[in-house]
Design a protein around this motif. Structure first.
Motif, PDB file in Angstrom:
ATOM      1  N   ARG A   7       0.833  -1.208   0.000  1.00  0.00           N
ATOM      2  CA  ARG A   7       0.000   0.000   0.000  1.00  0.00           C
ATOM      3  C   ARG A   7       0.870   1.261   0.000  1.00  0.00           C
ATOM      4  N   GLU A   8       1.937   1.239   0.785  1.00  0.00           N
ATOM      5  CA  GLU A   8       2.847   2.388   0.829  1.00  0.00           C
ATOM      6  C   GLU A   8       3.544   2.595  -0.512  1.00  0.00           C
ATOM      7  N   ARG A   9       3.849   1.504  -1.193  1.00  0.00           N
ATOM      8  CA  ARG A   9       4.594   1.593  -2.456  1.00  0.00           C
ATOM      9  C   ARG A   9       3.702   1.966  -3.634  1.00  0.00           C
ATOM     10  N   PHE A  10       2.507   1.395  -3.704  1.00  0.00           N
ATOM     11  CA  PHE A  10       1.686   1.565  -4.904  1.00  0.00           C
ATOM     12  C   PHE A  10       0.362   2.292  -4.675  1.00  0.00           C
ATOM     13  N   GLY A  11      -0.021   2.508  -3.425  1.00  0.00           N
ATOM     14  CA  GLY A  11      -1.280   3.187  -3.156  1.00  0.00           C
ATOM     15  C   GLY A  11      -2.461   2.461  -3.768  1.00  0.00           C
ATOM     16  N   ASP A  12      -3.326   3.209  -4.455  1.00  0.00           N
ATOM     17  CA  ASP A  12      -4.520   2.623  -5.073  1.00  0.00           C
ATOM     18  C   ASP A  12      -4.292   2.199  -6.521  1.00  0.00           C
ATOM     19  N   SER A  13      -3.061   2.292  -6.995  1.00  0.00           N
ATOM     20  CA  SER A  13      -2.805   1.937  -8.396  1.00  0.00           C
ATOM     21  C   SER A  13      -2.868   0.435  -8.627  1.00  0.00           C
ATOM     22  N   ALA A  14      -2.775  -0.341  -7.542  1.00  0.00           N
ATOM     23  CA  ALA A  14      -2.867  -1.801  -7.641  1.00  0.00           C
ATOM     24  C   ALA A  14      -3.841  -2.308  -6.585  1.00  0.00           C
TER      25      ALA A  14
END
Length: 221
Positions: free
Chosen positions: A76-83
């Protein structure tokens, strides 16, 4: 010893040890996990009973909760809502399901999981594509509930020993099981409503090992 999706081993833990841990959880109300970075709160008699009946050691049971939280947090910290990534850890093997925007992100997910303490293996079933809709996720939740209910109705194995995860109408089955239990679970799931495919993510053990894990005091049904 269980035959894991990736080469792995596990050690037996006496039932008395599990009971002591359960009593400690009930008395304290919470348990520091993974060197204090994440608290696991006891959820009552139901969760305690599930831990006792589980074929995982109590240590693996608790560590799986911590692994899921850590991996999900880092993704979640790395990609947020993009994945849209679902994380399921069973006996320290991590199953990833969901959707990634491209193959680069999908590959990086495995590196993130591998960097988490206690993880033994990664099963990456994430697909490249747009995030699923809330409606699709709701349908997957209904499929999971239906498969679990059918496990109970079938009475062919203990439902406690098989974890069900559904993504895009594909049912993933995890657990420490015998070949007969795996076949029965897969058959029930395959014939359940709206299931498109069944994927086995089992660790296999012998009938003798299953009896030992289910009756660690030496009693036999």
């Amino acid at each position: 010893m269980p035959n894991a999706p990736h080469t792995a081993s596990r050690s037996a833990q006496p039932l008395e040890g599990r009971r002591r841990l359960v009593l400690g959880l009930l008395a304290a109300g919470s348990l520091p996990l993974l060197q204090g970075c994440f608290p696991v709160v006891a959820t009552g008699v139901g969760a305690s009973a599930a831990m006792i009946s589980d074929r995982r050691t109590s240590g693996a049971y608790v560590e799986d909760e911590g692994i899921e939280w850590k991996v999900a947090s880092r993704i979640r910290e790395r990609f947020g809502d993009s994945a849209h990534i679902n994380v399921t850890s069973y006996n320290r093997n991590v199953l990833l399901t969901g959707e990634a925007p491209n193959e680069t992100v999908r590959s990086e997910l495995e590196r993130i999981v591998a960097g988490v303490e206690h993880v033994r293996g990664v099963i990456n079933e994430v697909v490249v594509g747009p995030n699923s809709s809330l409606t699709a996720r709701g349908n997957d939740a209904l499929i999971t509930s239906n498969v679990k209910a059918r496990f109970v109705d079938a009475q062919r194995f203990s439902p406690h020993n098989v974890k069900v995860v559904t993504e895009a109408n594909v049912v993933f089955l995890l657990g420490i099981v015998t070949r007969a239990e795996a076949d029965a679970a897969a058959e029930v799931a395959r014939t359940s409503k709206a299931v498109r495919k069944v994927v086995r993510v089992f660790e296999y053990i012998s009938d003798e090992e299953a009896r030992r894990l289910d009756n660690p005091t030496g009693a036999r049904k």
